[in-house]
Design a protein around this motif. Sequence first.
Motif, PDB file in Angstrom:
ATOM      1  N   VAL A  70       0.841  -1.202   0.000  1.00  0.00           N
ATOM      2  CA  VAL A  70       0.000   0.000   0.000  1.00  0.00           C
ATOM      3  C   VAL A  70       0.871   1.245   0.000  1.00  0.00           C
ATOM      4  CG1 VAL A  70      -1.710   1.324   1.301  1.00  0.00           C
ATOM      5  CG2 VAL A  70      -1.937  -1.162   1.127  1.00  0.00           C
ATOM      6  N   LEU A  71       1.912   1.255   0.830  1.00  0.00           N
ATOM      7  CA  LEU A  71       2.805   2.402   0.909  1.00  0.00           C
ATOM      8  C   LEU A  71       3.559   2.634  -0.401  1.00  0.00           C
ATOM      9  CD1 LEU A  71       4.292   1.875   4.480  1.00  0.00           C
ATOM     10  CD2 LEU A  71       2.741   3.702   3.770  1.00  0.00           C
ATOM     11  N   ASP A  72       3.852   1.580  -1.141  1.00  0.00           N
ATOM     12  CA  ASP A  72       4.646   1.699  -2.370  1.00  0.00           C
ATOM     13  C   ASP A  72       3.833   2.191  -3.570  1.00  0.00           C
ATOM     14  OD1 ASP A  72       6.905   0.901  -1.036  1.00  0.00           O
ATOM     15  OD2 ASP A  72       6.774  -1.200  -1.659  1.00  0.00           O
ATOM     16  N   LEU A  73       2.520   2.308  -3.433  1.00  0.00           N
ATOM     17  CA  LEU A  73       1.709   2.836  -4.531  1.00  0.00           C
ATOM     18  C   LEU A  73       2.062   4.296  -4.815  1.00  0.00           C
ATOM     19  CD1 LEU A  73      -1.785   1.370  -3.525  1.00  0.00           C
ATOM     20  CD2 LEU A  73      -0.450   0.715  -5.548  1.00  0.00           C
ATOM     21  N   ASN A  74       1.841   4.708  -6.048  1.00  0.00           N
ATOM     22  CA  ASN A  74       2.041   6.104  -6.461  1.00  0.00           C
ATOM     23  C   ASN A  74       3.459   6.596  -6.173  1.00  0.00           C
ATOM     24  OD1 ASN A  74       1.397   8.615  -7.495  1.00  0.00           O
ATOM     25  ND2 ASN A  74       0.431   9.363  -5.617  1.00  0.00           N
ATOM     26  N   TYR A 171     -10.895  -5.498 -13.473  1.00  0.00           N
ATOM     27  CA  TYR A 171     -10.156  -4.299 -13.069  1.00  0.00           C
ATOM     28  C   TYR A 171     -10.497  -3.153 -14.010  1.00  0.00           C
ATOM     29  CZ  TYR A 171      -6.780  -5.300 -16.868  1.00  0.00           C
ATOM     30  OH  TYR A 171      -6.193  -5.532 -18.084  1.00  0.00           O
ATOM     31  N   TYR A 172     -10.236  -1.948 -13.524  1.00  0.00           N
ATOM     32  CA  TYR A 172     -10.487  -0.718 -14.264  1.00  0.00           C
ATOM     33  C   TYR A 172      -9.180   0.081 -14.333  1.00  0.00           C
ATOM     34  CZ  TYR A 172     -15.362  -1.868 -13.171  1.00  0.00           C
ATOM     35  OH  TYR A 172     -16.586  -2.508 -13.042  1.00  0.00           O
ATOM     36  N   GLY A 173      -9.275   1.308 -14.779  1.00  0.00           N
ATOM     37  CA  GLY A 173      -8.069   2.121 -14.854  1.00  0.00           C
ATOM     38  C   GLY A 173      -7.435   2.370 -13.504  1.00  0.00           C
ATOM     39  N   ASN A 174      -8.242   2.469 -12.457  1.00  0.00           N
ATOM     40  CA  ASN A 174      -7.711   2.803 -11.132  1.00  0.00           C
ATOM     41  C   ASN A 174      -8.231   1.889 -10.030  1.00  0.00           C
ATOM     42  OD1 ASN A 174     -10.379   3.777 -11.217  1.00  0.00           O
ATOM     43  ND2 ASN A 174      -9.940   5.326  -9.673  1.00  0.00           N
ATOM     44  N   ASN A 193     -16.327 -10.376  -1.521  1.00  0.00           N
ATOM     45  CA  ASN A 193     -15.788  -9.520  -2.562  1.00  0.00           C
ATOM     46  C   ASN A 193     -14.897  -8.440  -1.978  1.00  0.00           C
ATOM     47  OD1 ASN A 193     -17.889 -10.317  -4.933  1.00  0.00           O
ATOM     48  ND2 ASN A 193     -18.943 -10.139  -2.968  1.00  0.00           N
ATOM     49  N   THR A 194     -13.837  -8.109  -2.681  1.00  0.00           N
ATOM     50  CA  THR A 194     -12.953  -7.029  -2.265  1.00  0.00           C
ATOM     51  C   THR A 194     -12.701  -6.093  -3.442  1.00  0.00           C
ATOM     52  OG1 THR A 194     -11.008  -8.385  -2.777  1.00  0.00           O
ATOM     53  CG2 THR A 194     -11.788  -8.389  -0.490  1.00  0.00           C
ATOM     54  N   MET A 195     -12.637  -4.812  -3.147  1.00  0.00           N
ATOM     55  CA  MET A 195     -12.333  -3.813  -4.172  1.00  0.00           C
ATOM     56  C   MET A 195     -11.234  -2.903  -3.660  1.00  0.00           C
ATOM     57  SD  MET A 195     -14.787  -0.994  -6.055  1.00  0.00           S
ATOM     58  CE  MET A 195     -15.265  -0.201  -4.508  1.00  0.00           C
ATOM     59  N   THR A 196     -10.177  -2.745  -4.436  1.00  0.00           N
ATOM     60  CA  THR A 196      -9.099  -1.827  -4.106  1.00  0.00           C
ATOM     61  C   THR A 196      -9.105  -0.694  -5.119  1.00  0.00           C
ATOM     62  OG1 THR A 196      -7.575  -3.218  -5.394  1.00  0.00           O
ATOM     63  CG2 THR A 196      -7.635  -3.550  -2.999  1.00  0.00           C
ATOM     64  N   LEU A 214      -2.705  -3.341  -7.171  1.00  0.00           N
ATOM     65  CA  LEU A 214      -4.085  -3.251  -6.692  1.00  0.00           C
ATOM     66  C   LEU A 214      -4.799  -4.594  -6.826  1.00  0.00           C
ATOM     67  CD1 LEU A 214      -5.163   0.198  -8.213  1.00  0.00           C
ATOM     68  CD2 LEU A 214      -4.845  -0.315  -5.788  1.00  0.00           C
ATOM     69  N   ALA A 215      -4.597  -5.273  -7.963  1.00  0.00           N
ATOM     70  CA  ALA A 215      -5.227  -6.578  -8.155  1.00  0.00           C
ATOM     71  C   ALA A 215      -4.690  -7.593  -7.158  1.00  0.00           C
ATOM     72  CB  ALA A 215      -5.002  -7.062  -9.593  1.00  0.00           C
ATOM     73  N   GLY A 216      -3.364  -7.558  -6.915  1.00  0.00           N
ATOM     74  CA  GLY A 216      -2.779  -8.470  -5.939  1.00  0.00           C
ATOM     75  C   GLY A 216      -3.279  -8.199  -4.529  1.00  0.00           C
TER      76      GLY A 216
END
Length: 429
Positions: A70-74, A171-174, A193-196, A214-216
């Motif tokens: 999570v921290l490594d995103l963006n 999955y979508y763009g984000n 169900n989970t959504m990130t 995000l998928a992982g």
Amino acid sequence: MPFPRSRWLTPDRGSRRRNAFNQLVAVAAVFGVGAGGWGLWLEARDQFDRSASRDRIAKACAGLVDPDQVLDLNGGTTRVRAGSEEDDSMGVLGTASLSTRCQIYRIGKPGTTYGHFLLSVWSNPSDDFAQLVSGWDDPFGLLGGAPNADITREAEQTAPYPIGDGRLGVYYGNAAVVKAECADGAGGVTSVNTMTVAKYSEDAPVTDADRRTLAGLARAAAVRAAKKLGCKAVLPALPAELPTPSAKLVNAKSAGGTCGWYAGYIAAKGRRRLPDRALATPAAHAQQESCLLGVSNKEVRRMWPGPGKDEVHADSLDDVLRVAPFWLRTESYFGDEAREVATEHFGRDQVALSPGTAGYDRDDNVWWASSTCAGQPAVHTLSIDYPYNKVVQKRLRTLFKAYVTDVAARRDCTGLKFPAAATFQPSKT
């Protein structure tokens, strides 16, 4: 029976580690100042911030996701905060049926925070995550759009792309959505169900690497949540690659995947007033799929003033080009998703489009059919915007049948129920 506590929330061992780490930071600070090692102090401070942030993520998201990922995103960050306990912290998953979420904010300059990450978890059946369809939807994000723009060139959001063959989710763009189907349906729960979601998508592009992360994260959260809720599920592995999703519509003649049926339809029947653009995804076995069709400005001008006043009422060419683009969309939902499809009109309760039924919701300009696909219930919809429904309504019956027939062939569907022919007749009002 209480669920096992996450290792991220174990108090004794965690507190001992934090005390030892705090002592190390203090020693590093003294050494850094005394020896002029400012860089060493900054590094130690970042490590302290990251450790505290990891704890915040683990606590807020109930140990369902890897805090480091999570921290490594963006591009990575070391300082985050969680949302309020009331709204954005899921705490402990202790009920058989749930709908909850956690939200993580990135800390910037003093006094500022930014969107970073959102995790939502829900179990089926669920009323909170109904699949809403409507002809009053706005797939092109008109608010804030450039004047005189060719609106239907690009959608506001990508369509749902299948993760691998689609059995894991979409999955979508984000964002990514993963489903864990319960083998035994214990406690009435059929799936978890989970959504990130990457909440920074408006400020920075979501990269292919971030989307795979995000998928992982969604897959790992689904596995852990299912275990905590007593849902016995076996999830497919995450594929090595996720193709970059696109929100740009292409020439309908060359459309494939979930819009391939439309390319075949206009090749055989002719297009005339029907859309010349399409937004498709790879055809697979996901719980949902869609095909968005739009009419370009050039084609709207070509057909104008062909539509009569009874078809467009008081709308002008300028109205259509600026705020009322011509579009329609076909969608299908399978399994749990099919049981939760509904329309929602302004000032009116939701209308369920139940499996085993078919019909037309005039308020929302939505037709629906149903079937059974590979043993699972399925609902197929056609939604269209106003006033475009008046312009092409005479062709919608054959168009919708072409779509549903294609889905039935691809997804092994039987027992089709289709709306009555009278529902496709133009109304006099």
